[in-house]
Write an enzyme that holds these catalytic residues in place. Structure first.
Site, PDB file in Angstrom:
ATOM      1  N   HIS A 193      48.825  37.277  35.141  1.00 61.17           N
ATOM      2  CA  HIS A 193      47.915  37.224  36.299  1.00 61.17           C
ATOM      3  C   HIS A 193      47.208  38.567  36.410  1.00 61.17           C
ATOM      4  O   HIS A 193      47.694  39.503  37.047  1.00 61.17           O
ATOM      5  CB  HIS A 193      48.734  36.902  37.568  1.00 61.17           C
ATOM      6  CG  HIS A 193      47.899  36.724  38.805  1.00 61.17           C
ATOM      7  ND1 HIS A 193      48.335  35.972  39.879  1.00 61.17           N
ATOM      8  CD2 HIS A 193      46.683  37.191  39.161  1.00 61.17           C
ATOM      9  CE1 HIS A 193      47.414  35.990  40.827  1.00 61.17           C
ATOM     10  NE2 HIS A 193      46.405  36.736  40.424  1.00 61.17           N
ATOM     11  N   HIS A 223      43.073  39.952  36.680  1.00 62.88           N
ATOM     12  CA  HIS A 223      41.629  39.719  36.698  1.00 62.88           C
ATOM     13  C   HIS A 223      40.996  40.895  35.978  1.00 62.88           C
ATOM     14  O   HIS A 223      41.129  42.041  36.422  1.00 62.88           O
ATOM     15  CB  HIS A 223      41.107  39.649  38.129  1.00 62.88           C
ATOM     16  CG  HIS A 223      41.779  38.575  38.944  1.00 62.88           C
ATOM     17  ND1 HIS A 223      41.236  37.330  39.121  1.00 62.88           N
ATOM     18  CD2 HIS A 223      42.964  38.565  39.602  1.00 62.88           C
ATOM     19  CE1 HIS A 223      42.049  36.598  39.870  1.00 62.88           C
ATOM     20  NE2 HIS A 223      43.113  37.320  40.178  1.00 62.88           N
ATOM     21  N   HIS A 238      45.109  29.888  42.098  1.00 63.55           N
ATOM     22  CA  HIS A 238      45.675  30.737  43.147  1.00 63.55           C
ATOM     23  C   HIS A 238      45.990  29.813  44.329  1.00 63.55           C
ATOM     24  O   HIS A 238      45.124  29.034  44.758  1.00 63.55           O
ATOM     25  CB  HIS A 238      44.656  31.776  43.610  1.00 63.55           C
ATOM     26  CG  HIS A 238      44.492  32.942  42.680  1.00 63.55           C
ATOM     27  ND1 HIS A 238      44.192  32.803  41.354  1.00 63.55           N
ATOM     28  CD2 HIS A 238      44.582  34.281  42.914  1.00 63.55           C
ATOM     29  CE1 HIS A 238      44.101  34.018  40.800  1.00 63.55           C
ATOM     30  NE2 HIS A 238      44.344  34.927  41.724  1.00 63.55           N
ATOM     31  N   GLU A 240      48.822  32.315  48.538  1.00 62.63           N
ATOM     32  CA  GLU A 240      48.748  33.779  48.635  1.00 62.63           C
ATOM     33  C   GLU A 240      48.590  34.090  50.127  1.00 62.63           C
ATOM     34  O   GLU A 240      49.470  34.677  50.757  1.00 62.63           O
ATOM     35  CB  GLU A 240      47.562  34.319  47.827  1.00 62.63           C
ATOM     36  CG  GLU A 240      47.379  35.833  47.907  1.00 62.63           C
ATOM     37  CD  GLU A 240      46.111  36.333  47.183  1.00 62.63           C
ATOM     38  OE1 GLU A 240      45.213  35.516  46.891  1.00 62.63           O
ATOM     39  OE2 GLU A 240      46.019  37.557  46.928  1.00 62.63           O
ATOM     40  N   ASP A 265      47.558  41.697  38.911  1.00 58.30           N
ATOM     41  CA  ASP A 265      46.430  41.142  39.673  1.00 58.30           C
ATOM     42  C   ASP A 265      45.143  41.947  39.464  1.00 58.30           C
ATOM     43  O   ASP A 265      44.353  41.608  38.593  1.00 58.30           O
ATOM     44  CB  ASP A 265      46.802  41.033  41.163  1.00 58.30           C
ATOM     45  CG  ASP A 265      46.001  39.971  41.911  1.00 58.30           C
ATOM     46  OD1 ASP A 265      45.235  39.226  41.274  1.00 58.30           O
ATOM     47  OD2 ASP A 265      46.156  39.879  43.152  1.00 58.30           O
ATOM     48  N   ASP A 266      44.940  42.987  40.269  1.00 59.04           N
ATOM     49  CA  ASP A 266      43.739  43.849  40.163  1.00 59.04           C
ATOM     50  C   ASP A 266      44.218  45.302  40.198  1.00 59.04           C
ATOM     51  O   ASP A 266      44.092  45.975  41.231  1.00 59.04           O
ATOM     52  CB  ASP A 266      42.794  43.574  41.338  1.00 59.04           C
ATOM     53  CG  ASP A 266      42.374  42.113  41.399  1.00 59.04           C
ATOM     54  OD1 ASP A 266      41.507  41.716  40.598  1.00 59.04           O
ATOM     55  OD2 ASP A 266      42.942  41.367  42.218  1.00 59.04           O
TER      56      ASP A 266
HETATM   57  N1  ADE Z   1      40.242  37.627  42.771  1.00 56.82           N
HETATM   58  C1  ADE Z   1      40.760  38.762  42.300  1.00 56.82           C
HETATM   59  N2  ADE Z   1      41.977  38.971  42.818  1.00 56.82           N
HETATM   60  C2  ADE Z   1      42.255  37.926  43.624  1.00 56.82           C
HETATM   61  C3  ADE Z   1      43.344  37.559  44.439  1.00 56.82           C
HETATM   62  N3  ADE Z   1      44.431  38.312  44.547  1.00 56.82           N
HETATM   63  N4  ADE Z   1      43.258  36.432  45.143  1.00 56.82           N
HETATM   64  C4  ADE Z   1      42.176  35.666  45.066  1.00 56.82           C
HETATM   65  N5  ADE Z   1      41.117  35.956  44.318  1.00 56.82           N
HETATM   66  C5  ADE Z   1      41.153  37.085  43.594  1.00 56.82           C
HETATM   67 ZN    ZN Z   2      44.680  37.028  41.492  1.00 54.39          ZN
END
Ligand code: ADE
Ligand code: ZN
Length: 337
Positions: free
Chosen positions: A16, A18, A196, A199, A277-278
Site C-alpha cells: 500500500h 501511492h 480503500h 479508513e 501509504d504516502d
Molecule cells: N490517496 C493517497 N493516500 C490516500 C489515503 N490514505 N486514503 C485515500 N486516498 C489516498
Molecule cells: Zn492509501
C-alpha cells in the site's frame, strides 16, 4: 539482537504505497525548477511545515497540489526510482504500488507518459536492485463513473504492466457502489481489484468492497473493529488488510500509536500488513512504520515477522515467488536468534 536491528534487517513487502505520496519536498522543488512551475512554498522546509493534517481531506488537498510538478515521463521515472532506493535501504524485497492516473490526465498529462515512466523505473528496480514489484491503478472516488470508465479504457493497452485496479481519495460520500460497474468491467478485462475502505468510512464500505467490487484485499480497513462479525469474517477468510500505521496517526484515524488496533487484529488471526501509504507526507517509510508499531506495542520477533509473512500471502505474485520470499523471512528469523 534488539528489535530495532531485527526490524531493519527483516525482509519487508509493501502492498500500500501511492507513488505520488513518495514525492519528497526536495524532489518537488527540483522538478518545479526543471519544469518551470511555481510552488506556493519558498523552501522544502516550508513544504514540510505545511504537512499538518486533521483528516484525510486536508491531506488530499495538499497532496494533489504537490503532484502538479510531475510533467514528463522522466519525472515519473525519477519519482519511482527514488522510492525504490528507499526500499533498498529498508530491505523491502517486493512492492506493489498505486498510481492515480486521473491526478495527471486531468491536468493534460498523457496516461502513457505516467505509466511508462513508472514502469521503466520498476523494471530497472528489478534488474539493478533485485526488488520485484507490481503496479495497481487507482480510480479517484471523488470523480465520477464516466471518468473512471475513460481511465480504464486508457489502461487496456497497458495490461501487461498493470496487475490490478483500486479505489482511493475521499472515502466519505463516495462509497464503493458508485464504482460497481467500472469494477465489473475491470474484472472482465482480467484485472485484480482492491479498494480503500474503512479508513475514515463505515464498515459498510468494507462489506460492499468485498461483495460488489470483488476485492481480494482491503486497503486500511481498520474500522472493521466497529463490527465484531466482520472481524470474524476477515479472520476466517484471511482477507488481507493493508494497514498504514503512521498514516493513520497523521490523519487522526487514531490519536496515538498505543491506541492503534493493528497488533490486536494480528493476534486475532487477521492477515494484517504494515505499509507506508504516502511516506513523504506521513513521516516514514517501511522501517519507520514497523518501528512505530513495535515501540508502542510489546511484540515478539515472530509476531513482527508475521507482518511480512502476511504481506507475502496477500501479494499478487505466483506461489514460487511467494515461497522464495518466505524463505528469506525464515532465514532472517533464524539468524536473529
Ligand atoms: N490517496 C493517497 N493516500 C490516500 C489515503 N490514505 N486514503 C485515500 N486516498 C489516498
Ligand atoms: Zn492509501
Amino acid at each position: 539482537m534488539n528489535h530495532t536491528s531485527f526490524i531493519q534487517q527483516l525482509p519487508k513487502v509493501e502492498l500500500h504505497l501511492h507513488i505520488e505520496g513518495s514525492l519528497e519536498p526536495e524532489m518537488m522543488f527540483e522538478l518545479a525548477q526543471r519544469n518551470h512551475i511555481a510552488l506556493p512554498y519558498d523552501s522544502p522546509q516550508a513544504v514540510k511545515e505545511a504537512y499538518q493534517f486533521h483528516n484525510l481531506q486536508s491531506f488530499l488537498d495538499i497532496y494533489y497540489q504537490g503532484a502538479n510538478v510531475l510533467i514528463h515521463e522522466q519525472d515519473f521515472y525519477d519519482l519511482t526510482w527514488a522510492y525504490l532506493l528507499r526500499c533498498q535501504q529498508d530491505n523491502v524485497i517486493h512492492t506493489e504500488i498505486f498510481f492515480d492516473p486521473q491526478t495527471h490526465t486531468e491536468r493534460g498529462i498523457a496516461f502513457d507518459t505516467v505509466v511508462n515512466g513508472i514502469y521503466r523505473a520498476l523494471q530497472d528496480g528489478e534488474k539493478q536492485l533485485g526488488i520485484s514489484s507490481q503496479l495497481i491503478m487507482c480510480f479517484l472516488r471523488h470523480l465520477d463513473e464516466d471518468s473512471a470508465f475513460a481511465t480504464l479504457e486508457l489502461a487496456l493497452p497497458h495490461k501487461d504492466k498493470i496487475v490490478g485496479v483500486g479505489l482511493d481519495s475521499s472515502e466519505l460520500g463516495h462509497p464503493p457502489e458508485k464504482f460497481q460497474r467500472v469494477f465489473e468491467k475491470a474484472l472482465a478485462e482480467g484485472f485484480l481489484t482492491v479498494a480503500h475502505a474503512g479508513e475514515e468510512g463505515p464498515v459498510s464500505n468494507i462489506y460492499n468492497s468485498l461483495s460488489l467490487l470483488k476485492t481480494t484485499r482491503i486497503d486500511h480497513g481498520v474500522r472493521c473493529v466497529d463490527d465484531p462479525q466482520l472481524v470474524q469474517q476477515l479472520a476466517e477468510q484471511r482477507i488481507p488488510l493493508t494497514v498504514c500505521p503512521l498514516s493513520n496517526l497523521k490523519l487522526k484515524v487514531f490519536e496515538t500509536m498505543d491506541e492503534h488496533n493493528i497488533v490486536e487484529l494480528l493476534r486475532q488471526g487477521l492477515c494484517v500488513t504494515i505499509n507506508s501509504d504516502d511516506p513523504s507526507y506521513f513521516g516514514g517509510y517501511m522501517t519507520d512504520n514497523f518501528l512505530a508499531v513495535a515501540n508502542a506495542h510489546s511484540m515478539t520477533k515472530q509476531e513482527l515477522a508475521q507482518f511480512t509473512l502476511n504481506a507475502i500471502e496477500a501479494s499478487f505474485v505466483d506461489e514460487a515467488h511467494k515461497q522464495r520470499m518466505v524463505d528469506k523471512v525464515v532465514a532472517a528469523l533464524s539468524s536473529a536468534e
